[in-house]
Design a protein around this motif. Sequence first.
Motif, PDB file in Angstrom:
ATOM      1  N   SER A 398       2.756   8.717   0.493  1.00 52.94           N
ATOM      2  CA  SER A 398       2.144   7.397   0.294  1.00 52.94           C
ATOM      3  C   SER A 398       1.678   7.186  -1.145  1.00 52.94           C
ATOM      4  O   SER A 398       1.691   6.051  -1.643  1.00 52.94           O
ATOM      5  CB  SER A 398       0.969   7.205   1.254  1.00 52.94           C
ATOM      6  N   LEU A 401       4.643   6.119  -3.367  1.00 53.08           N
ATOM      7  CA  LEU A 401       5.105   4.812  -2.912  1.00 53.08           C
ATOM      8  C   LEU A 401       4.177   3.704  -3.383  1.00 53.08           C
ATOM      9  O   LEU A 401       4.637   2.645  -3.843  1.00 53.08           O
ATOM     10  CB  LEU A 401       5.208   4.811  -1.377  1.00 53.08           C
ATOM     11  N   SER A 405       5.087   0.652  -6.057  1.00 57.12           N
ATOM     12  CA  SER A 405       5.250  -0.636  -5.368  1.00 57.12           C
ATOM     13  C   SER A 405       3.898  -1.317  -5.226  1.00 57.12           C
ATOM     14  O   SER A 405       3.275  -1.673  -6.214  1.00 57.12           O
ATOM     15  CB  SER A 405       5.926  -0.428  -4.004  1.00 57.12           C
ATOM     16  N   LEU A 409       3.747  -3.393   0.421  1.00 57.14           N
ATOM     17  CA  LEU A 409       4.970  -2.686   0.784  1.00 57.14           C
ATOM     18  C   LEU A 409       4.647  -1.424   1.583  1.00 57.14           C
ATOM     19  O   LEU A 409       5.365  -1.088   2.532  1.00 57.14           O
ATOM     20  CB  LEU A 409       5.767  -2.331  -0.469  1.00 57.14           C
ATOM     21  N   LEU A 410       3.577  -0.735   1.201  1.00 63.02           N
ATOM     22  CA  LEU A 410       3.167   0.446   1.951  1.00 63.02           C
ATOM     23  C   LEU A 410       2.874   0.080   3.405  1.00 63.02           C
ATOM     24  O   LEU A 410       3.266   0.796   4.338  1.00 63.02           O
ATOM     25  CB  LEU A 410       1.926   1.068   1.302  1.00 63.02           C
ATOM     26  N   VAL A 413       6.224  -0.614   5.227  1.00 56.32           N
ATOM     27  CA  VAL A 413       6.902   0.635   5.576  1.00 56.32           C
ATOM     28  C   VAL A 413       6.256   1.258   6.809  1.00 56.32           C
ATOM     29  O   VAL A 413       6.941   1.760   7.713  1.00 56.32           O
ATOM     30  CB  VAL A 413       6.867   1.617   4.383  1.00 56.32           C
ATOM     31  N   ILE A 416       7.414  -0.424   9.896  1.00 52.26           N
ATOM     32  CA  ILE A 416       8.751   0.020  10.284  1.00 52.26           C
ATOM     33  C   ILE A 416       8.672   1.342  11.054  1.00 52.26           C
ATOM     34  O   ILE A 416       9.411   1.566  12.021  1.00 52.26           O
ATOM     35  CB  ILE A 416       9.645   0.163   9.035  1.00 52.26           C
ATOM     36  N   VAL A 417       7.751   2.211  10.647  1.00 53.01           N
ATOM     37  CA  VAL A 417       7.572   3.500  11.343  1.00 53.01           C
ATOM     38  C   VAL A 417       7.171   3.280  12.800  1.00 53.01           C
ATOM     39  O   VAL A 417       7.498   4.095  13.677  1.00 53.01           O
ATOM     40  CB  VAL A 417       6.518   4.353  10.607  1.00 53.01           C
TER      41      VAL A 417
END
Length: 435
Positions: A398, A401, A405, A409-410, A413, A416-417
């Motif tokens: 993290s 990332l 970004s 965005l973190l 993501v 999505i997990v």
Amino acid sequence: MPEPEHLAGIYPDTGPQPSTPARSAVDAVQRRTMIVLVFAQIIGTVGVGVAPSIGILLAGAVTDNEAWAGLARTASTLGAALLGLPLGTLAARRGRRVALAGGWWTAAVGAAVLVVAAQWSLVVPLFGGLLLIGAGLAVSLQSRFAATDLAQPHHKARSLALIVWVGTLGSVLGPNLGVPGEIIGAATGLTVYAAAFLIAALCLAVAGLVVWMWLRPDPLLFLGQAVPPAPAGPGSRQPGRIRQVLAELRVNRRARVAVIAILTAQIVMVGIMTMTPVHLTHHGGSITLVGITISLHIVGMYAPAPLVGLIADRYGHRPAITAGLGVLAASLLIGAVKPDDTGWTITSLILLGIGWSFVNVAASALFNAAVSAETRASSQGGVDALSNLWGATAAFASGPLLAVSSFSLLSIVALIVLIPLGVLMAGRTLTHQNA
């Protein structure tokens, strides 16, 4: 796998056997077990709670290097991952008392090593001490499973949740050991960090003593649930505990779903929680604001546990996991849409803790119910080890990332997990009574 003969008559899925202990006797041992576990958990988590707070500050002070400090910050989590399975295996062979007391005492040694590291700014003892103190986190997690060994089937999730909940006290008190540390430091000449870890070492040692002295009879041994290794004949080889666990997961769908849920919640929670203080300070947030935010997050993680246990016992594990999944999604959506609003960021982190609590407690209870008695203790240690390992990985990932970004965005993501777990919850994977 059939239950041991002496479980018959206690649980509804076994037939009557004359040698069965009376349910009242089992309940009496369970009450004693819960009292001991509660006291040990409160005292021990005070010591464990030092690592993610004062331990982080100590890492920065000793290493004076951001890269090394970042590695030191995750050392205790890595220690919990490395020690989780061995402690679970020890419980399977020798019982809960030996494993839990040994884990608390290992963490106490780690805290004592950190006293030396803090007093003389030594890097190698810093990493060694943080790795060893991770045993306290592993034992704190395994204590929640120990609470279910003798619990009645319809009370298992609530018993597990109570041990999670009382950990709130230690998790909130531990980060504040710097205050008494200053007093002890002024009287002894120790640095404030060294004095704080001295208090932690005493708390961890006392937690181990409480378990060793009073966790009698051992809950795992009382009903014969510990499975000692069979004597090996000449030239024979016994299957490894890890292979037993993996073999069970391959054929046990409910256990697989529980593991996926636990790992998903841990990855999302640790990844976002680790970077939130960095995000807040980048937007002008003070250390006080960061401390309040993390404290509220911790309360969100542990305070709802009894409610989650009640829901899982009464309505099943799936509704509780699904509710937690929804709360996690709401938290991440807020983080993605309102990253620059401090109030919304705090709200997001509180929801992140609540969502983690729902998923982790319900999935842990599901895993405990789904896994066979033969591999239960080892499997419990294994899933905690995996959880901590993936949490440490999320913490590592993290940072870069966020650096390249943004917090939005973190959060995306992390959303999505959540998708694979959402698909499992929408399917028919938990087709089982009270799942």
